[in-house]
Design a protein around this motif. Sequence first.
Motif, PDB file in Angstrom:
ATOM      1  N   THR A 170       2.422  -9.091   2.117  1.00 49.65           N
ATOM      2  CA  THR A 170       3.301 -10.288   1.546  1.00 49.65           C
ATOM      3  C   THR A 170       2.683 -10.550   0.127  1.00 49.65           C
ATOM      4  N   ILE A 171       1.538 -10.717  -0.050  1.00 48.70           N
ATOM      5  CA  ILE A 171       1.039 -11.183  -1.171  1.00 48.70           C
ATOM      6  C   ILE A 171       1.035 -10.141  -2.068  1.00 48.70           C
ATOM      7  N   SER A 174       4.436 -10.599  -3.352  1.00 49.53           N
ATOM      8  CA  SER A 174       4.754 -11.948  -4.067  1.00 49.53           C
ATOM      9  C   SER A 174       4.451 -11.712  -5.559  1.00 49.53           C
ATOM     10  N   VAL A 175       3.393 -10.754  -5.860  1.00 48.83           N
ATOM     11  CA  VAL A 175       3.018 -10.374  -7.107  1.00 48.83           C
ATOM     12  C   VAL A 175       4.093  -9.491  -7.814  1.00 48.83           C
ATOM     13  N   THR A 176       4.634  -8.853  -7.248  1.00 49.19           N
ATOM     14  CA  THR A 176       5.701  -7.677  -7.540  1.00 49.19           C
ATOM     15  C   THR A 176       7.048  -8.473  -7.788  1.00 49.19           C
ATOM     16  N   MET A 177       7.702  -9.256  -6.753  1.00 47.48           N
ATOM     17  CA  MET A 177       8.920  -9.592  -7.007  1.00 47.48           C
ATOM     18  C   MET A 177       9.150 -11.114  -6.690  1.00 47.48           C
ATOM     19  N   GLY A 267      -6.489  -0.902   8.933  1.00 46.25           N
ATOM     20  CA  GLY A 267      -7.718  -1.615   8.027  1.00 46.25           C
ATOM     21  C   GLY A 267      -7.555  -1.022   6.477  1.00 46.25           C
ATOM     22  N   LEU A 268      -7.272   0.161   6.437  1.00 49.54           N
ATOM     23  CA  LEU A 268      -7.101   0.749   5.043  1.00 49.54           C
ATOM     24  C   LEU A 268      -5.770   0.116   4.328  1.00 49.54           C
ATOM     25  N   TYR A 269      -4.674   0.016   5.173  1.00 49.07           N
ATOM     26  CA  TYR A 269      -3.465  -0.350   4.766  1.00 49.07           C
ATOM     27  C   TYR A 269      -3.644  -1.862   4.105  1.00 49.07           C
ATOM     28  N   MET A 270      -4.420  -2.626   5.124  1.00 51.19           N
ATOM     29  CA  MET A 270      -4.603  -3.852   4.535  1.00 51.19           C
ATOM     30  C   MET A 270      -5.323  -4.126   3.177  1.00 51.19           C
ATOM     31  N   GLY A 272      -5.762  -1.909   1.176  1.00 52.78           N
ATOM     32  CA  GLY A 272      -5.112  -1.193   0.031  1.00 52.78           C
ATOM     33  C   GLY A 272      -3.886  -2.014  -0.590  1.00 52.78           C
ATOM     34  N   PHE A 273      -3.278  -2.893   0.117  1.00 50.53           N
ATOM     35  CA  PHE A 273      -2.336  -3.738  -0.349  1.00 50.53           C
ATOM     36  C   PHE A 273      -2.654  -4.779  -0.937  1.00 50.53           C
TER      37      PHE A 273
END
Length: 287
Positions: A170-171, A174-177, A267-270, A272-273
Amino acid sequence: MPILAILTSTLQEAIRKKTFIVMGIVTGLYLIFWAIMVNYFPNSSITHGMTVDQFRLFALQMVSKMGFQFSAMLIALLTIMLGSGTISTEMETGLIQGVLSRPIRRYEYVLGKFFGLVLIACAYATILFILILVIGAAFGLSTFTSLNFSQILLGWMLYLLLPIAILCLTIFGSVTMKAVPNGILIIFIYILGNVGGMVEMIGQFLNKNSIIGTGIFISLISPFQTIYSTMERVMVPNSQIAGNVMSGASMSGSGEPSSVWMFVYIGLYMLGFLFLAIRKFSRKDIS
Protein backbone atom coordinates in the motif's frame (compact mmCIF):
# COMPACT_ATOMS: atom_id res chain seq x y z
CA MET A 1 15.04 11.63 15.35
CA PRO A 2 13.27 12.52 12.05
CA ILE A 3 11.75 9.04 11.64
CA LEU A 4 10.29 9.19 15.16
CA ALA A 5 8.82 12.65 14.49
CA ILE A 6 7.14 11.45 11.26
CA LEU A 7 5.96 8.29 13.05
CA THR A 8 4.38 10.36 15.83
CA SER A 9 2.64 12.73 13.41
CA THR A 10 1.36 9.73 11.43
CA LEU A 11 -0.13 8.24 14.59
CA GLN A 12 -1.82 11.52 15.50
CA GLU A 13 -3.16 11.98 11.98
CA ALA A 14 -4.56 8.43 11.81
CA ILE A 15 -6.28 8.74 15.19
CA ARG A 16 -7.92 11.99 14.11
CA LYS A 17 -9.35 10.39 10.95
CA LYS A 18 -13.02 9.48 10.98
CA THR A 19 -12.06 6.26 9.18
CA PHE A 20 -10.50 4.98 12.36
CA ILE A 21 -13.63 5.80 14.37
CA VAL A 22 -15.94 4.18 11.81
CA MET A 23 -13.82 1.02 11.74
CA GLY A 24 -13.94 0.92 15.54
CA ILE A 25 -17.74 0.99 15.47
CA VAL A 26 -17.87 -1.67 12.72
CA THR A 27 -15.49 -3.86 14.70
CA GLY A 28 -17.61 -3.52 17.83
CA LEU A 29 -20.77 -4.50 15.95
CA TYR A 30 -18.97 -7.43 14.33
CA LEU A 31 -17.82 -8.77 17.70
CA ILE A 32 -21.35 -8.48 19.12
CA PHE A 33 -22.86 -10.40 16.18
CA TRP A 34 -20.09 -12.99 16.33
CA ALA A 35 -20.64 -13.47 20.08
CA ILE A 36 -24.36 -14.06 19.44
CA MET A 37 -23.51 -16.62 16.76
CA VAL A 38 -20.96 -18.31 19.05
CA ASN A 39 -23.62 -18.60 21.74
CA TYR A 40 -26.41 -20.08 19.60
CA PHE A 41 -24.89 -22.00 16.65
CA PRO A 42 -22.97 -24.75 18.53
CA ASN A 43 -26.03 -25.29 20.76
CA SER A 44 -28.53 -25.54 17.90
CA SER A 45 -31.01 -28.46 18.00
CA ILE A 46 -30.99 -28.72 14.18
CA THR A 47 -28.14 -31.09 13.30
CA HIS A 48 -28.86 -31.91 9.61
CA GLY A 49 -28.44 -35.66 10.06
CA MET A 50 -25.35 -35.48 12.25
CA THR A 51 -25.23 -36.70 15.81
CA VAL A 52 -25.31 -33.97 18.45
CA ASP A 53 -21.60 -34.41 19.18
CA GLN A 54 -20.65 -34.35 15.49
CA PHE A 55 -22.69 -31.22 14.84
CA ARG A 56 -21.30 -29.43 17.89
CA LEU A 57 -17.72 -30.18 16.77
CA PHE A 58 -18.55 -28.96 13.25
CA ALA A 59 -20.22 -25.79 14.61
CA LEU A 60 -17.30 -25.01 16.92
CA GLN A 61 -14.84 -25.29 14.06
CA MET A 62 -17.08 -23.25 11.79
CA VAL A 63 -17.60 -20.30 14.16
CA SER A 64 -13.90 -20.30 15.08
CA LYS A 65 -12.88 -20.08 11.43
CA MET A 66 -15.48 -17.42 10.71
CA GLY A 67 -14.26 -15.36 13.65
CA PHE A 68 -10.73 -15.22 12.26
CA GLN A 69 -11.81 -14.99 8.61
CA PHE A 70 -13.90 -11.83 8.92
CA SER A 71 -11.57 -10.21 11.45
CA ALA A 72 -8.71 -10.64 8.96
CA MET A 73 -10.84 -8.86 6.35
CA LEU A 74 -11.47 -5.99 8.76
CA ILE A 75 -7.74 -5.67 9.47
CA ALA A 76 -6.93 -5.68 5.75
CA LEU A 77 -9.61 -3.07 5.05
CA LEU A 78 -8.45 -0.75 7.85
CA THR A 79 -4.82 -1.07 6.74
CA ILE A 80 -5.68 -0.21 3.14
CA MET A 81 -7.92 2.72 4.11
CA LEU A 82 -5.27 4.24 6.36
CA GLY A 83 -2.32 3.60 4.07
CA SER A 84 -3.65 4.26 0.57
CA GLY A 85 -3.45 8.05 0.85
CA THR A 86 -0.84 8.49 3.54
CA ILE A 87 1.80 9.94 1.19
CA SER A 88 -0.20 10.77 -1.95
CA THR A 89 -2.61 13.05 -0.06
CA GLU A 90 0.24 15.13 1.36
CA MET A 91 1.75 15.42 -2.12
CA GLU A 92 -1.59 16.52 -3.60
CA THR A 93 -2.23 19.15 -0.94
CA GLY A 94 1.35 20.43 -0.97
CA LEU A 95 1.74 19.69 2.73
CA ILE A 96 4.74 17.56 1.98
CA GLN A 97 6.78 20.57 0.83
CA GLY A 98 6.62 22.01 4.32
CA VAL A 99 7.59 18.67 5.85
CA LEU A 100 10.55 18.08 3.53
CA SER A 101 11.80 21.65 4.00
CA ARG A 102 12.92 20.48 7.42
CA PRO A 103 16.12 18.41 7.90
CA ILE A 104 14.36 15.16 6.99
CA ARG A 105 15.64 12.78 4.35
CA ARG A 106 13.12 11.27 2.01
CA TYR A 107 13.75 7.70 3.08
CA GLU A 108 13.20 8.80 6.69
CA TYR A 109 9.85 10.29 5.70
CA VAL A 110 8.70 7.04 4.02
CA LEU A 111 9.94 4.84 6.88
CA GLY A 112 8.34 7.16 9.47
CA LYS A 113 5.00 6.86 7.68
CA PHE A 114 5.40 3.11 7.32
CA PHE A 115 6.29 2.37 10.95
CA GLY A 116 3.58 4.71 12.23
CA LEU A 117 0.94 2.81 10.28
CA VAL A 118 2.49 -0.52 11.31
CA LEU A 119 2.03 0.43 14.96
CA ILE A 120 -1.62 1.36 14.40
CA ALA A 121 -2.44 -1.74 12.33
CA CYS A 122 -0.66 -4.09 14.76
CA ALA A 123 -2.32 -2.48 17.79
CA TYR A 124 -5.73 -2.88 16.16
CA ALA A 125 -4.97 -6.47 15.12
CA THR A 126 -3.70 -7.38 18.60
CA ILE A 127 -6.80 -5.98 20.32
CA LEU A 128 -9.06 -7.79 17.87
CA PHE A 129 -7.11 -11.05 18.25
CA ILE A 130 -7.36 -10.87 22.06
CA LEU A 131 -11.08 -10.03 22.00
CA ILE A 132 -11.82 -13.00 19.71
CA LEU A 133 -9.94 -15.35 22.04
CA VAL A 134 -11.57 -13.87 25.15
CA ILE A 135 -15.09 -14.06 23.70
CA GLY A 136 -14.47 -17.61 22.46
CA ALA A 137 -13.12 -18.68 25.85
CA ALA A 138 -15.97 -16.92 27.68
CA PHE A 139 -18.50 -19.01 25.74
CA GLY A 140 -16.46 -22.16 26.36
CA LEU A 141 -15.38 -22.87 22.77
CA SER A 142 -13.15 -25.92 23.07
CA THR A 143 -11.37 -24.86 19.86
CA PHE A 144 -10.02 -21.88 21.81
CA THR A 145 -9.73 -23.23 25.35
CA SER A 146 -7.59 -26.15 24.08
CA LEU A 147 -5.01 -23.85 22.46
CA ASN A 148 -1.56 -23.89 24.02
CA PHE A 149 0.77 -20.91 24.42
CA SER A 150 2.92 -21.68 21.37
CA GLN A 151 -0.17 -21.90 19.13
CA ILE A 152 -1.47 -18.55 20.37
CA LEU A 153 1.94 -16.88 20.02
CA LEU A 154 2.54 -18.20 16.48
CA GLY A 155 -1.04 -17.42 15.45
CA TRP A 156 -0.71 -13.88 16.80
CA MET A 157 2.57 -13.31 14.92
CA LEU A 158 1.00 -14.50 11.65
CA TYR A 159 -2.05 -12.34 12.42
CA LEU A 160 0.26 -9.30 12.64
CA LEU A 161 2.20 -10.27 9.53
CA LEU A 162 -0.92 -9.89 7.40
CA PRO A 163 -1.42 -6.09 7.80
CA ILE A 164 2.34 -5.43 7.65
CA ALA A 165 2.58 -7.25 4.30
CA ILE A 166 -0.44 -5.35 2.96
CA LEU A 167 1.05 -2.09 4.19
CA CYS A 168 4.32 -2.62 2.28
CA LEU A 169 2.36 -2.85 -0.97
CA THR A 170 0.00 0.00 0.00
CA ILE A 171 2.86 2.41 0.79
CA PHE A 172 4.39 1.74 -2.62
CA GLY A 173 1.00 2.42 -4.20
CA SER A 174 0.66 5.65 -2.20
CA VAL A 175 3.93 6.93 -3.67
CA THR A 176 2.90 5.87 -7.17
CA MET A 177 -0.76 6.93 -7.50
CA LYS A 178 -3.57 8.83 -5.83
CA ALA A 179 -5.42 7.53 -2.77
CA VAL A 180 -8.65 6.26 -4.37
CA PRO A 181 -7.16 4.26 -7.29
CA ASN A 182 -4.47 2.94 -4.95
CA GLY A 183 -7.06 1.76 -2.43
CA ILE A 184 -9.17 0.10 -5.12
CA LEU A 185 -6.13 -1.64 -6.62
CA ILE A 186 -4.90 -2.97 -3.27
CA ILE A 187 -8.38 -4.27 -2.39
CA PHE A 188 -8.47 -6.03 -5.77
CA ILE A 189 -5.03 -7.58 -5.17
CA TYR A 190 -6.13 -8.70 -1.69
CA ILE A 191 -9.25 -10.39 -3.11
CA LEU A 192 -7.11 -11.91 -5.86
CA GLY A 193 -5.22 -13.84 -3.18
CA ASN A 194 -8.46 -15.56 -2.11
CA VAL A 195 -9.12 -16.46 -5.74
CA GLY A 196 -5.61 -17.92 -6.05
CA GLY A 197 -6.19 -20.15 -3.03
CA MET A 198 -9.45 -21.45 -4.45
CA VAL A 199 -7.92 -22.06 -7.90
CA GLU A 200 -5.09 -24.06 -6.30
CA MET A 201 -7.59 -26.06 -4.26
CA ILE A 202 -9.65 -26.86 -7.37
CA GLY A 203 -6.48 -27.91 -9.20
CA GLN A 204 -5.62 -30.33 -6.40
CA PHE A 205 -9.16 -31.69 -6.42
CA LEU A 206 -8.98 -32.28 -10.20
CA ASN A 207 -5.31 -33.35 -10.01
CA LYS A 208 -4.42 -30.83 -12.73
CA ASN A 209 -0.91 -29.40 -12.42
CA SER A 210 -1.68 -26.55 -14.82
CA ILE A 211 -4.52 -25.29 -12.61
CA ILE A 212 -2.41 -25.74 -9.47
CA GLY A 213 0.36 -23.72 -11.12
CA THR A 214 -2.10 -20.95 -11.98
CA GLY A 215 -3.24 -20.79 -8.37
CA ILE A 216 0.36 -20.63 -7.11
CA PHE A 217 1.17 -17.87 -9.61
CA ILE A 218 -1.78 -15.80 -8.36
CA SER A 219 -0.64 -16.41 -4.77
CA LEU A 220 2.79 -15.01 -5.67
CA ILE A 221 1.13 -11.78 -6.83
CA SER A 222 -1.08 -11.67 -3.74
CA PRO A 223 0.45 -13.76 -0.91
CA PHE A 224 -1.92 -12.42 1.76
CA GLN A 225 -4.25 -15.43 1.71
CA THR A 226 -1.22 -17.66 2.25
CA ILE A 227 -0.43 -15.81 5.49
CA TYR A 228 -4.03 -16.04 6.65
CA SER A 229 -4.42 -19.73 5.75
CA THR A 230 -1.28 -20.60 7.71
CA MET A 231 -2.55 -18.66 10.73
CA GLU A 232 -5.89 -20.46 10.50
CA ARG A 233 -4.17 -23.87 10.41
CA VAL A 234 -2.29 -22.92 13.58
CA MET A 235 -5.32 -21.59 15.46
CA VAL A 236 -7.98 -24.05 14.23
CA PRO A 237 -6.16 -27.33 13.48
CA ASN A 238 -7.99 -30.56 12.60
CA SER A 239 -11.01 -28.72 11.20
CA GLN A 240 -11.40 -30.55 7.91
CA ILE A 241 -15.22 -30.70 7.84
CA ALA A 242 -15.75 -27.00 8.54
CA GLY A 243 -12.87 -26.15 6.21
CA ASN A 244 -14.47 -27.99 3.32
CA VAL A 245 -17.81 -26.28 3.88
CA MET A 246 -16.25 -22.82 4.05
CA SER A 247 -14.11 -23.48 0.99
CA GLY A 248 -17.22 -24.53 -0.89
CA ALA A 249 -18.81 -21.24 0.15
CA SER A 250 -15.82 -19.35 -1.26
CA MET A 251 -14.84 -18.12 2.19
CA SER A 252 -11.50 -19.79 2.69
CA GLY A 253 -9.95 -21.20 -0.44
CA SER A 254 -6.61 -22.83 0.32
CA GLY A 255 -4.50 -25.67 -0.96
CA GLU A 256 -1.65 -27.53 0.69
CA PRO A 257 0.15 -25.96 3.70
CA SER A 258 2.67 -23.35 2.61
CA SER A 259 6.37 -24.18 2.66
CA VAL A 260 9.10 -22.24 4.45
CA TRP A 261 10.26 -21.01 1.06
CA MET A 262 6.88 -19.35 0.49
CA PHE A 263 7.44 -17.31 3.65
CA VAL A 264 10.96 -16.46 2.49
CA TYR A 265 9.33 -15.16 -0.69
CA ILE A 266 6.78 -13.17 1.36
CA GLY A 267 9.64 -11.56 3.29
CA LEU A 268 11.36 -10.58 0.04
CA TYR A 269 7.99 -9.39 -1.34
CA MET A 270 7.55 -7.03 1.64
CA LEU A 271 11.11 -5.70 1.62
CA GLY A 272 11.01 -5.34 -2.16
CA PHE A 273 7.92 -3.11 -2.21
CA LEU A 274 9.17 -1.04 0.74
CA PHE A 275 12.49 -0.55 -1.06
CA LEU A 276 10.69 0.41 -4.28
CA ALA A 277 8.54 2.92 -2.36
CA ILE A 278 11.65 4.59 -0.90
CA ARG A 279 13.47 4.55 -4.23
CA LYS A 280 10.54 5.99 -6.18
CA PHE A 281 9.84 8.68 -3.58
CA SER A 282 13.54 9.66 -3.45
CA ARG A 283 13.51 10.31 -7.21
CA LYS A 284 10.15 12.07 -7.26
CA ASP A 285 10.08 15.70 -8.39
CA ILE A 286 8.36 17.60 -5.57
CA SER A 287 8.33 21.30 -6.26
